[in-house]
Write a protein that holds these residues in place. Structure first.
Motif, short mmCIF file in Angstrom:
data_model
loop_
_atom_site.label_atom_id
_atom_site.label_comp_id
_atom_site.label_asym_id
_atom_site.label_seq_id
_atom_site.Cartn_x
_atom_site.Cartn_y
_atom_site.Cartn_z
N GLY A 9 0.85 -1.20 0.00
CA GLY A 9 0.00 0.00 0.00
C GLY A 9 0.88 1.24 0.00
O GLY A 9 1.20 1.79 1.05
N GLY A 11 0.28 4.32 -1.41
CA GLY A 11 -0.55 5.42 -1.90
C GLY A 11 -0.04 6.75 -1.36
O GLY A 11 1.16 6.95 -1.15
N MET A 65 -0.18 -0.13 4.66
CA MET A 65 -0.77 1.21 4.76
C MET A 65 -1.94 1.23 3.77
O MET A 65 -1.80 1.67 2.62
CB MET A 65 0.28 2.27 4.44
CG MET A 65 -0.17 3.68 4.80
SD MET A 65 -0.65 3.78 6.55
CE MET A 65 -0.71 5.52 6.84
N PRO A 67 -6.45 1.38 2.85
CA PRO A 67 -7.56 2.31 3.12
C PRO A 67 -8.37 2.01 4.38
O PRO A 67 -8.63 2.93 5.16
CB PRO A 67 -8.44 2.19 1.87
CG PRO A 67 -7.54 1.69 0.79
CD PRO A 67 -6.53 0.83 1.47
N SER A 94 -2.35 1.48 8.85
CA SER A 94 -3.62 2.05 8.37
C SER A 94 -4.46 2.50 9.56
O SER A 94 -4.26 2.03 10.68
CB SER A 94 -4.42 0.98 7.61
OG SER A 94 -3.60 0.06 6.95
N VAL A 118 -1.09 6.35 12.43
CA VAL A 118 -0.25 7.54 12.50
C VAL A 118 -1.08 8.80 12.69
O VAL A 118 -2.23 8.87 12.27
CB VAL A 118 0.58 7.70 11.21
CG1 VAL A 118 1.39 6.44 10.95
CG2 VAL A 118 -0.28 8.02 9.99
N GLY A 121 -0.18 14.07 8.28
CA GLY A 121 -0.68 13.80 6.93
C GLY A 121 0.43 13.48 5.94
O GLY A 121 1.51 13.02 6.33
N LYS A 243 -14.23 9.89 8.35
CA LYS A 243 -13.91 8.45 8.50
C LYS A 243 -13.53 8.15 9.96
O LYS A 243 -14.03 7.20 10.57
CB LYS A 243 -12.73 8.09 7.57
CG LYS A 243 -12.22 6.66 7.80
CD LYS A 243 -10.91 6.37 7.06
CE LYS A 243 -10.35 5.04 7.55
NZ LYS A 243 -9.08 4.65 6.95
P1 NAD Z 1 -4.52 5.94 -0.40
O1 NAD Z 1 -5.83 5.49 -0.94
O2 NAD Z 1 -3.77 7.04 -1.09
O3 NAD Z 1 -3.51 4.66 -0.35
C1 NAD Z 1 -3.92 3.35 -0.08
C2 NAD Z 1 -3.24 2.46 -1.13
O4 NAD Z 1 -3.56 1.09 -0.83
C3 NAD Z 1 -3.71 2.73 -2.57
O5 NAD Z 1 -2.58 3.07 -3.38
C4 NAD Z 1 -4.37 1.43 -3.00
O6 NAD Z 1 -4.17 1.12 -4.37
C5 NAD Z 1 -3.66 0.42 -2.09
N1 NAD Z 1 -4.39 -0.82 -1.91
C6 NAD Z 1 -5.70 -1.02 -1.61
N2 NAD Z 1 -5.97 -2.34 -1.50
C7 NAD Z 1 -4.80 -2.99 -1.71
C8 NAD Z 1 -4.41 -4.36 -1.73
N3 NAD Z 1 -5.31 -5.32 -1.54
N4 NAD Z 1 -3.12 -4.66 -1.99
C9 NAD Z 1 -2.21 -3.69 -2.23
N5 NAD Z 1 -2.51 -2.38 -2.24
C10 NAD Z 1 -3.78 -2.04 -1.99
O7 NAD Z 1 -4.76 6.29 1.12
P2 NAD Z 1 -3.79 7.11 2.12
O8 NAD Z 1 -4.20 8.53 2.16
O9 NAD Z 1 -2.36 6.76 1.82
O10 NAD Z 1 -4.24 6.49 3.53
C11 NAD Z 1 -3.82 5.21 3.94
C12 NAD Z 1 -4.28 4.99 5.38
O11 NAD Z 1 -3.68 5.99 6.22
C13 NAD Z 1 -5.79 5.09 5.59
O12 NAD Z 1 -6.20 4.11 6.50
C14 NAD Z 1 -5.96 6.51 6.13
O13 NAD Z 1 -7.12 6.64 6.94
C15 NAD Z 1 -4.70 6.66 6.94
N6 NAD Z 1 -4.26 8.06 7.14
C16 NAD Z 1 -4.27 8.93 6.09
C17 NAD Z 1 -3.85 10.25 6.29
C18 NAD Z 1 -3.82 11.25 5.14
O14 NAD Z 1 -3.66 12.43 5.40
N7 NAD Z 1 -3.95 10.80 3.89
C19 NAD Z 1 -3.42 10.65 7.56
C20 NAD Z 1 -3.40 9.74 8.62
C21 NAD Z 1 -3.82 8.44 8.38
#
Ligand code: NAD
Length: 297
Positions: A9, A11, A65, A67, A94, A118, A121, A243
């Motif tokens: 993951g 992303g 990491m 969704p 996550s 975490v 951001g 969320k």
């Molecule tokens: P994101 O959607 O950008 O990244 C998640 C990645 O996981 C994606 O690239 C997706 O393709 C991949 N993915 C999904 N299913 C998969 C699988 N089966 N195998 C491999 N890869 C897979 O999300 P993000 O913003 O990076 O957030 C990730 C986590 O961190 C979430 O749980 C979110 O709540 C948490 N978080 C995000 C933030 C933020 O500011 N973005 C801050 C704190 C916590």
């Protein structure tokens, strides 16, 4: 030989986190369902894998990491636990529900599993300045801390399995509620004819002082780095705050805890998201309180 890390993951958050593992000299193999995300991780020095199974096959540390809880349960049950070497350190960063974190930890017999969500951001993920809250066995904590340090400003041991997620949702519920209080107070100050920036000066040195006011002021001006000065773009998205508030309400219902302020915050962020502002920073709620949604581009 450098430590072998599998990163699943990569992303918005995972990309920078994996890059910081590479910078710390670790041999990182990455996998993501999105080829664009994987390409970015490869550009940062990760080795690509064709599946989760391939990524974790000889890993000493596995970091996920993803969704939400359903992705984490599925990936651990079907791909990581059957294929990673026994004894590997498994870290889910996550943000997911406490029950899913506990269920995965209970499935992970023969491994050391911890939930380590975490605070911070995408900018903190890129800069390696995230705050981690870890739920794991006391005896395993030093290994988790060492694995997370290249991505961290600070790492806390929150308690046993599931405690990392519990700490995360309680913290974010507090943040969601305090931001609404700040927005409401600034909107009232304006209606009463008080200059909101003068009110900021007063409240930030009085008993109303809190992080949402003094470090992240929703009124443009007083805090230069706040998203309010950038059209409420970037920052912590309303959709992500929603969320986390939903996770808090779910956990509260299961635990029989009364969280009326958290419930109200969830309802208000749900409304704001439904009006189409899910991609704005959560402090943009000020404009709803002022009745000035037209000021949000
Ligand atoms: P994101 O959607 O950008 O990244 C998640 C990645 O996981 C994606 O690239 C997706 O393709 C991949 N993915 C999904 N299913 C998969 C699988 N089966 N195998 C491999 N890869 C897979 O999300 P993000 O913003 O990076 O957030 C990730 C986590 O961190 C979430 O749980 C979110 O709540 C948490 N978080 C995000 C933030 C933020 O500011 N973005 C801050 C704190 C916590």
């Amino acid at each position: 030989m450098s430590q072998r890390v599998a990163f699943i993951g990569v992303g918005n958050m995972g990309a920078g986190m994996a890059a910081n593992q590479v910078k710390a000299g670790r041999a990182v193999t990455a996998f993501d369902l999105s080829s664009a995300a994987l390409d970015k991780a490869v550009a940062a020095g990760c080795k690509p894998a064709g599946s989760v199974a391939e990524a974790v096959a000889d890993a000493e540390v596995v970091i996920t990491m993803l969704p939400a809880g359903k992705h984490v349960r599925q990936v651990y049950e079907h791909d990581i636990l059957p294929n990673a070497p026994k004894g590997a350190l498994l870290i889910d960063c996550s943000t997911i529900d406490v029950d899913s974190a506990r269920a995965v930890g209970e499935m992970a017999t023969g491994f050391r599993f911890g939930d380590a969500p975490v605070s911070g951001g995408i900018m903190a993920a890129d800069a390696g300045t995230l705050a981690f809250m870890v739920g794991c066995d006391e005896a395993d904590y030093p290994a988790f801390e060492a694995a997370l340090t290249p991505m961290a400003r600070v790492v806390f041991h929150a308690g046993a399995l599931g405690s990392g997620q519990a700490a995360k949702i309680c913290n974010n519920m507090l943040l969601g509620v305090s931001m609404l209080g700040v927005c409401e107070s600034l909107a009232l100050a304006e209606k009463l004819g008080l200059d909101p920036t003068r009110f900021f000066d007063i409240a930030s040195k009085s008993s109303g002082q809190c992080w949402s006011l003094t470090s992240y002021c929703p009124w443009p001006g007083p805090v230069e780095a706040a998203p309010s000065n950038r059209g409420y773009n970037g920052g912590f998205l309303t959709a992500l705050m929603l969320k986390d508030l939903k996770l808090a309400q779910e956990a509260a219902a299961k635990a029989g805890a009364a969280t009326p302020m958290g419930a109200q915050a969830e309802a208000l962020y749900q409304l704001f998201d439904g009006l189409g502002y899910g991609q704005k920073d959560f402090s943009a709620m000020l404009q709803l309180m002022r009745g000035k949604l037209d000021e949000l581009a």
